[in-house]
Scaffold this active site. Structure first.
Site, short mmCIF file in Angstrom:
data_model
loop_
_atom_site.label_atom_id
_atom_site.label_comp_id
_atom_site.label_asym_id
_atom_site.label_seq_id
_atom_site.Cartn_x
_atom_site.Cartn_y
_atom_site.Cartn_z
CB THR A 71 -0.95 -0.03 1.29
OG1 THR A 71 -1.73 -1.20 1.15
CG2 THR A 71 -1.73 1.16 1.35
CG HIS A 208 1.46 -9.77 3.32
ND1 HIS A 208 0.19 -10.14 3.38
CD2 HIS A 208 1.52 -8.34 3.15
CE1 HIS A 208 -0.40 -9.18 2.99
NE2 HIS A 208 0.27 -8.28 2.79
CB THR A 244 15.25 3.31 11.86
OG1 THR A 244 15.85 4.61 12.57
CG2 THR A 244 16.15 2.29 12.12
CB CYS A 332 -8.59 -4.50 1.44
SG CYS A 332 -6.79 -4.89 1.48
N1 PLP Z 1 -2.02 -4.57 -4.45
C1 PLP Z 1 -2.77 -5.33 -4.43
C2 PLP Z 1 -2.77 -5.79 -5.88
C3 PLP Z 1 -3.01 -6.16 -3.42
O1 PLP Z 1 -3.51 -7.52 -3.42
C4 PLP Z 1 -2.73 -5.50 -2.01
C5 PLP Z 1 -3.01 -6.55 -0.87
O2 PLP Z 1 -3.86 -7.25 -0.88
C6 PLP Z 1 -1.93 -4.33 -1.82
C7 PLP Z 1 -1.95 -3.89 -2.85
C8 PLP Z 1 -1.59 -4.15 -0.57
O3 PLP Z 1 -0.36 -4.74 0.03
P1 PLP Z 1 -0.18 -4.53 1.42
O4 PLP Z 1 -1.15 -5.63 1.75
O5 PLP Z 1 1.21 -5.02 1.58
O6 PLP Z 1 -0.38 -3.28 2.04
#
Ligand code: PLP
Length: 396
Positions: A71, A208, A244, A332
């Site tokens: 993100t 992750h 950091t 999300c």
């Molecule tokens: N972009 C995509 C296509 C994702 O599937 C995700 C997470 O599901 C993200 C961005 C966000 O990544 P993060 O969970 O590391 O913030």
């Protein structure tokens, strides 16, 4: 039996990654900016991970910048480009099926006066390259198109988009940049900046999703391109991202990337096998199942299907009772907005088709026994729910 089929939401961390991170936490706890040996030791670990991740995408080490997550990487590219190029342009082209990590900053930029073009997708979750060509204008700053969609697994044509961008730039003397959110693509399809991603200027990635730690990401920024940093401070990461460094997280990301790369073929084979087996098992026993993942150009890690006449959320909880973990859409979007999938909506699915959608997402750890168990439970849950649905409809 426990069956984890929500690997697009997150993956189980490799044991080797956990062990190495624990060791770094215990021993290499120095601040990488410190001038003494403890600092240098921590810095050495960062350097090694940066090299491994750069190698994974065919980049140079100094083109990789660590962030706190996918993100943050997405936000940095959008806001950083807007700030760097605001004098020469105001248009950003993206798609209707991006993750909220792109759509939300895009919305914010729109409120700030920038112009955002959202490309449509068809029923195969694919953009129309003509619409992209037609949307490119002199004041376009950036194209941001995801490499693999997190809900359907559709693979977007990044190479072709890069060619269109390069041709446009050559013809018009422009400097449009191309960003791809490769959070769901890294470790699952070829993301090499000298191959399938040739011409891509920025890449977002997250640890992750490839059995690395949560809270770790990186941005690939092609040498010579300067976007403004989002986070200012002590000037770490070559002033690109202050703060950091999360040394254990970086080490975990580097090792996860290295392991994913080393076992690439085997991992893909296993995911494909699990997906095909599950798909065949379910569709041979149940009617009225709509497959929302395109047959061609899709990542082996995902299959999204709508069980018509059911509600995905009910099926999800029914499977959870049996120890099977799936998702109704992206993790999300299911948390916050209860609106349903913007991706399936953009593909033209009806409300009922979206309501009945379930995403199964695989990893190299899934087995045939797990798939047999899942097929059995899915068939029973859907059949039960459909009977109940009929009953409630008759009563009304
Ligand atoms: N972009 C995509 C296509 C994702 O599937 C995700 C997470 O599901 C993200 C961005 C966000 O990544 P993060 O969970 O590391 O913030």
């Amino acid at each position: 039996m426990e069956v984890y089929l929500d690997n697009s939401a997150t993956t189980r961390q490799y044991d080797e990654v956990t062990d190495k991170m624990a060791l770094v936490m215990k021993e290499a706890y120095g601040n990488p900016s410190s001038l003494h040996r403890k600092g240098l030791d921590a810095e050495k670990h960062i350097k090694e991970s940066r090299k491994d991740l750069a190698c994974m995408i065919g980049a140079d080490s100094n083109e990789i910048f660590f962030t706190s997550c996918g993100t943050e990487s997405d936000n940095t590219v959008l806001f950083g480009t807007a700030q760097a190029k605001r004098r020469s342009g105001k248009r950003i082209i993206t798609t209707k099926i991006e993750h909220p990590a792109i759509l939300e900053p895009a919305k914010k930029l729109e409120e700030m006066g920038f112009e955002i073009v959202y490309l449509d997708v068809d029923k195969n979750c694919q953009i129309n390259l003509k619409q992209l060509r037609d949307s490119l204008t002199e004041d376009t700053m950036l194209i941001s198109v995801m490499a693999v969609n997190n809900e359907t697994g559709a693979i977007l044509p990044i190479k072709e988009i890069a060619q269109i961008k390069d041709e446009f730039n050559q013809r018009n003397g422009s400097k449009v940049w191309l960003h791809t959110d490769a959070v769901q693509a890294l470790g699952k399809i070829d993301c090499n900046v000298k191959g399938a991603f040739k011409g891509v200027d920025f890449i977002s990635a997250s640890a992750h999703k490839i059995h690395g730690p949560k809270g770790m990401g990186f941005i690939y920024a092609r040498k010579g391109l300067n976007i403004k940093p989002l986070i200012l401070g002590g000037g770490q990461e070559s002033h690109f991202r202050s703060g950091t460094e999360n040394v254990p997280g970086i080490v975990g990301f580097g090792l996860a990337g290295k392991l994913a790369q080393e076992n690439f073929e085997k991992r893909i084979r296993n995911m494909s096998m699990a997906r095909e087996y599950l798909l065949k098992g379910i569709t041979s026993q149940l009617d009225d199942v709509l497959i929302n993942t395109p047959q061609e150009n899709s990542c082996p890690s995902v299959v999204n299907m709508s069980f018509l006449g059911t509600r995905g959320e009910v099926i999800l909880h029914s499977l959870e009772q049996e120890g099977i973990y799936v998702s109704t859409g992206s993790a999300c979007s299911s948390n916050k907005n209860k609106k349903g999938s913007h991706v399936l909506e953009a593909m033209g699915l009806s409300f009922d088709e979206i309501e009945g959608a379930i995403r199964f997402s695989f990893s190299e750890f899934n087995t045939i026994q797990e798939m047999d168990y899942t097929i059995d439970k899915v068939v029973k849950a859907v059949t039960r729910f459909r009977k109940l649905g009929d009953f409630t409809r008759r009563k009304r």
